[in-house]
Design a protein around this motif. Structure first.
Motif, mmCIF file in Angstrom:
data_model
loop_
_atom_site.group_PDB
_atom_site.id
_atom_site.type_symbol
_atom_site.label_atom_id
_atom_site.label_comp_id
_atom_site.label_asym_id
_atom_site.label_seq_id
_atom_site.Cartn_x
_atom_site.Cartn_y
_atom_site.Cartn_z
ATOM 1 N N TYR A 52 -31.641 11.158 10.959
ATOM 2 C CA TYR A 52 -31.405 10.495 9.673
ATOM 3 C C TYR A 52 -31.827 11.406 8.522
ATOM 4 O O TYR A 52 -31.205 11.389 7.450
ATOM 5 C CB TYR A 52 -32.132 9.148 9.585
ATOM 6 N N TYR B 22 -27.545 5.157 16.578
ATOM 7 C CA TYR B 22 -27.534 4.537 15.244
ATOM 8 C C TYR B 22 -28.757 3.654 15.044
ATOM 9 O O TYR B 22 -29.371 3.657 13.978
ATOM 10 C CB TYR B 22 -26.242 3.747 15.026
ATOM 11 N N MET C 18 -31.758 5.806 14.273
ATOM 12 C CA MET C 18 -31.812 6.233 12.870
ATOM 13 C C MET C 18 -32.184 5.056 11.972
ATOM 14 O O MET C 18 -33.001 5.178 11.062
ATOM 15 C CB MET C 18 -30.458 6.786 12.432
ATOM 16 N N GLU C 19 -31.551 3.932 12.254
ATOM 17 C CA GLU C 19 -31.733 2.745 11.406
ATOM 18 C C GLU C 19 -33.202 2.356 11.295
ATOM 19 O O GLU C 19 -33.687 1.986 10.225
ATOM 20 C CB GLU C 19 -30.934 1.582 12.012
ATOM 21 N N ARG D 222 -34.977 4.411 8.796
ATOM 22 C CA ARG D 222 -34.256 4.606 7.550
ATOM 23 C C ARG D 222 -35.013 4.149 6.314
ATOM 24 O O ARG D 222 -35.001 4.816 5.277
ATOM 25 C CB ARG D 222 -32.943 3.825 7.683
ATOM 26 N N LEU E 93 -24.363 2.454 9.395
ATOM 27 C CA LEU E 93 -24.592 3.878 9.650
ATOM 28 C C LEU E 93 -23.419 4.526 10.371
ATOM 29 O O LEU E 93 -23.132 5.701 10.188
ATOM 30 C CB LEU E 93 -25.863 4.056 10.485
ATOM 31 N N GLU E 94 -22.705 3.753 11.202
ATOM 32 C CA GLU E 94 -21.516 4.273 11.885
ATOM 33 C C GLU E 94 -20.467 4.690 10.848
ATOM 34 O O GLU E 94 -19.919 5.785 10.916
ATOM 35 C CB GLU E 94 -20.887 3.223 12.817
#
Lengths: 233, 233
Positions: free
Chosen positions: A32, A83, A86-87, A90, B51-52
């Motif tokens: 990220y 994802y 990363m989320e 974030r 995020l995708e």
């Protein structure tokens, strides 16, 4: 050249779920961080005083972008949703960027070099405690794409033309360091895996003492970067 | 597959300074258009709902970025300063983008597809009147990097969930077309090379009649794109 990690743990450290969760957290943060760097380089390109500088920044953004996919692939290999990884990191990043929005071209250059430099040093330090593969991936992902030279060159030239810029940017550098520490502490506090990794017995060599030394090294390198820019810390 | 240009001019058309200046203008516009597309794709990524979607847009921006350098190289080969060539066309682009700033994710998607589609059709049409090498370079540079499918998919799904979006985006598409025509006319009016190229006798087959037919084709393709999005023109 990628220096070897000093990892002296078991041959398959991923058998330990705490270790695995921490690596996933680290790679999620690195990925990220790269996504975010691509976005900010392109934002900075808007403030570029010339088309040469603009296209130079866009080229760096593209080079940085190329480094994201291998990290996402490795996350998936480890059985993580890249994802989601990363989320979960974030909010800390976004918070940092909201608190350190550059007011102009100069602040954005210094932030790119000093802020990302600090974060990347941190990831590399942590990765140095981990298994060889993770360490290599992190170091390769964080290799400089030419941004350091570009920023040093532009900022030094800017200060030469207008000395007032120097004083303002020195303050800005201190603020970036402070905000980064605040966010790092909050991330460490909210991610259980990370704190358990540090306080527990999951990684040989990683304890509060070695973390203290690490922070000393990070600070030292921050001061060196400020010096390269011609800024007092 | 790149269709051949219908160029029937002299073997070395670049002997004609008006022809050469017009090609430099066109390539400058294509290059700056790509630079600008990279910046806007990355801006749009900020509004992405996931995020995708964000990383999908950043991947398209990187793919688009890869197409800039060959155009800059060709400009230098023609003896032009590639930055100056972009700079001279820049005001028209920037003006268009100031007048068509997307208010949300949906407007940015439609603008990326409909606005850039229109501009790219225009460049391809013009390049079709030019020498083989210029034509090929322009067509290759403007190849879709996966954006069309992405936008069509997302916009159709959005309208299905909320029919009100459709009406608003149909109006937005009309506005984009209007602003594009306004800017194109202003660019043509201020770039002497271009107007002399059109009104003079420099390119066989290019006259006011064929330009009228070209505008008809551009409009037709715009209507088709709106239809693909599920929007009324």
């Amino acid at each position: 050249m990628v220096a070897s990690s000093e990892f002296a743990g078991p041959q398959d450290p991923f058998g330990d779920p705490v270790y695995k969760a921490a690596v996933i957290d680290l790679l999620g943060a690195v990925a990220y961080g790269e996504v975010s760097a691509v976005e900010r380089l392109t934002d900075d390109a808007k403030m570029a005083p010339s088309l040469e500088d603009k296209t130079a920044l866009l080229a760096m953004a593209a080079a940085q972008h190329a480094k994201i996919q291998p990290v996402l692939d490795r996350l998936e290999e480890l059985g993580a949703d890249s994802y989601a990884a990363m989320e979960s990191l974030r909010a800390g990043f976004d918070e940092f960027h909201i608190h350190t929005k550059p007011a102009d071209w100069w602040e954005s250059l210094v932030k790119a070099y000093v802020g990302d430099g600090l974060a990347n040093d941190f990831y590399r330090e942590v990765a140095g405690f981990l298994d060889e593969e993770t360490h290599k991936l992190v170091v390769t992902t964080l290799e400089d794409v030419g941004r350091a030279d570009f920023v040093v060159d532009r900022v030094r030239a800017g200060i030469e033309r207008d000395h007032l810029i120097g004083g303002r940017l020195a303050l800005w550098g201190r603020r970036l360091m402070g905000e980064a520490l605040t966010q790092a502490q909050q991330v460490a506090a909210t991610r259980e895996g990370l704190s358990e990794l540090i306080t527990g017995d999951h990684i040989p060599g990683l304890d509060l003492g070695s973390i203290g030394e690490m922070i000393t090294r990070l600070t030292q390198r921050h001061v060196e970067r400020m010096g390269k820019l011609g800024l007092e810390h």
